[in-house]
Design an enzyme around this catalytic site. Structure first.
Site, short mmCIF file in Angstrom:
data_model
loop_
_atom_site.label_atom_id
_atom_site.label_comp_id
_atom_site.label_asym_id
_atom_site.label_seq_id
_atom_site.Cartn_x
_atom_site.Cartn_y
_atom_site.Cartn_z
N LYS A 174 67.01 44.10 37.92
CA LYS A 174 66.53 45.47 37.78
C LYS A 174 67.69 46.45 37.93
CE LYS A 174 63.90 47.80 40.96
NZ LYS A 174 64.34 49.22 41.08
N ASP B 25 64.64 50.40 35.32
CA ASP B 25 63.65 51.11 36.15
C ASP B 25 63.98 52.59 36.19
OD1 ASP B 25 61.57 51.59 37.89
OD2 ASP B 25 62.63 50.87 39.67
N LYS C 71 61.73 55.04 35.52
CA LYS C 71 60.54 55.82 35.93
C LYS C 71 60.46 57.14 35.15
CE LYS C 71 60.03 53.85 40.57
NZ LYS C 71 61.24 53.01 40.73
N ASP D 181 58.20 62.92 31.65
CA ASP D 181 58.62 64.15 30.97
C ASP D 181 57.58 64.41 29.87
OD1 ASP D 181 60.11 66.33 29.96
OD2 ASP D 181 62.01 65.29 30.24
N ILE D 182 57.84 65.38 29.01
CA ILE D 182 56.90 65.62 27.91
C ILE D 182 56.94 64.41 26.97
CG2 ILE D 182 57.02 68.14 28.06
CD1 ILE D 182 58.87 68.03 25.58
N PRO D 183 55.86 64.16 26.25
CA PRO D 183 55.77 62.95 25.43
C PRO D 183 56.97 62.75 24.49
CG PRO D 183 53.62 63.98 25.56
CD PRO D 183 54.58 64.91 26.25
N THR E 180 55.65 53.79 46.60
CA THR E 180 55.34 53.28 47.94
C THR E 180 55.74 54.27 49.02
OG1 THR E 180 57.44 52.12 47.96
CG2 THR E 180 55.52 50.85 47.30
N ARG F 33 67.42 44.24 48.65
CA ARG F 33 68.33 43.99 49.76
C ARG F 33 68.22 42.63 50.43
NH1 ARG F 33 66.75 49.80 51.90
NH2 ARG F 33 64.86 49.00 50.90
O1 C5P Z 1 63.65 46.95 49.63
P1 C5P Z 1 64.34 46.29 48.47
O2 C5P Z 1 65.83 46.42 48.50
O3 C5P Z 1 63.88 44.88 48.23
O4 C5P Z 1 63.87 47.13 47.23
C1 C5P Z 1 63.98 46.67 45.91
C2 C5P Z 1 63.32 47.64 44.97
O5 C5P Z 1 61.97 47.82 45.35
C3 C5P Z 1 63.92 49.01 44.94
O6 C5P Z 1 64.83 49.10 43.88
C4 C5P Z 1 62.74 49.93 44.71
O7 C5P Z 1 62.54 50.15 43.33
C5 C5P Z 1 61.58 49.15 45.21
N1 C5P Z 1 61.07 49.62 46.50
C6 C5P Z 1 59.88 50.29 46.55
N2 C5P Z 1 59.37 50.71 47.74
C7 C5P Z 1 60.03 50.49 48.88
C8 C5P Z 1 61.25 49.81 48.86
C9 C5P Z 1 61.75 49.39 47.65
O8 C5P Z 1 59.26 50.50 45.51
N3 C5P Z 1 59.50 50.93 50.02
#
Ligand code: C5P
Length: 234
Positions: free
Chosen positions: A32, A59, A61, A64-66, A115, A208
């Site tokens: 990713k 990733d 995300k 914006d406008i279509p 999240t 991580r």
């Molecule tokens: O926490 P970790 O390093 O595994 O995160 C990997 C990916 O997960 C991040 O690049 C992020 O897009 C997503 N993430 C998330 N919500 C969190 C932590 C990470 O969506 N609380």
């Protein structure tokens, strides 16, 4: 099965990211690239991963406008990305424009609820009472399905109900994964790889716990072992 685990390269530059890729080696085929790395390196990092035979989840995300989103989706397709995220909260027309702009080689994922947003955060955003963030994720998953996108990103905590909404065949991609032996239990709504797959995730995103490990290849291998045991709803 190895491609059900996507390793998040949340690194400040391409050299650091590719060093991790090379340390993990052939075991991992899917990475990713998020906003930090793409902002630092641009398309070059996607091409460098492609040159190593890796698939790329871009990733970005998009929200914006279509017309803007359609253009970005088309360019991402040209780069050779396999997965690309757009925000479900961009709305029906934006999702439809994204879908229409995506080449067959590119699967679009709708991001449901970040999240980092909890109930009070969602209430401030929507201006109404939010009893359950999971219900909001599910509502947005329905919008993504109706727009004809290939899948969603959601918390593993919501994966079971979102899988039901999306149906078989859709991708359900879940971040927030921790190792089974991690002492931090699920205060942050994190889940183990096994739990995420059991709930219906097609793919998990791990960052991580692999990239910051002393031995990233060994850390990846432990997640891969969990994935091999898991069911597959794709
Ligand atoms: O926490 P970790 O390093 O595994 O995160 C990997 C990916 O997960 C991040 O690049 C992020 O897009 C997503 N993430 C998330 N919500 C969190 C932590 C990470 O969506 N609380």
């Amino acid at each position: 099965m190895k491609d059900r685990i996507i390793v998040a390269l949340d690194a400040p530059d391409g050299a650091a990211a590719l060093a991790v890729v090379d340390r993990i080696g052939p075991a991992c085929g899917f990475y990713k690239v998020g906003l930090e790395l793409f902002t630092a390196e641009g398309p070059g990092v996607v091409e460098a991963l492609g040159a190593r035979g890796k698939r790329v989840f871009l990733d970005l995300k998009l929200h914006d406008i279509p017309n803007q989103v359609a253009g970005a989706v088309a360019r991402a397709g040209e780069l050779g990305a396999t997965l690309l995220t757009v925000h479900a909260m961009g709305g029906r027309d934006m999702l439809a424009a994204a879908r229409d702009a995506a080449p067959g080689s590119l699967t679009l994922l709708g991001v449901t609820v970040l999240t980092s947003l909890d109930g009070p955060g969602l209430e401030a955003l929507f201006g109404r009472r939010v009893a359950d963030a999971g219900a909001e994720a599910d509502r947005l998953a329905r919008l993504v399905r109706e727009a004809g996108l290939g899948g969603v990103v959601c918390s593993a905590a919501e994966a079971a109900r979102v899988r039901e909404t999306m149906g078989r065949g859709a991708l359900v991609v879940t971040p927030g994964i921790r190792p089974a032996d991690d002492p931090i239990q699920d205060q942050r709504r994190v889940r183990t790889a096994s739990e995420a797959f059991a709930a219906g995730a097609s793919h998990i995103v791990v960052g991580r716990p692999v990239t910051q490990a002393g031995d990233p290849a060994a850390a990846f291998a432990r997640f891969a072992a969990e994935a091999r045991e898991a069911r597959d709803d794709r």
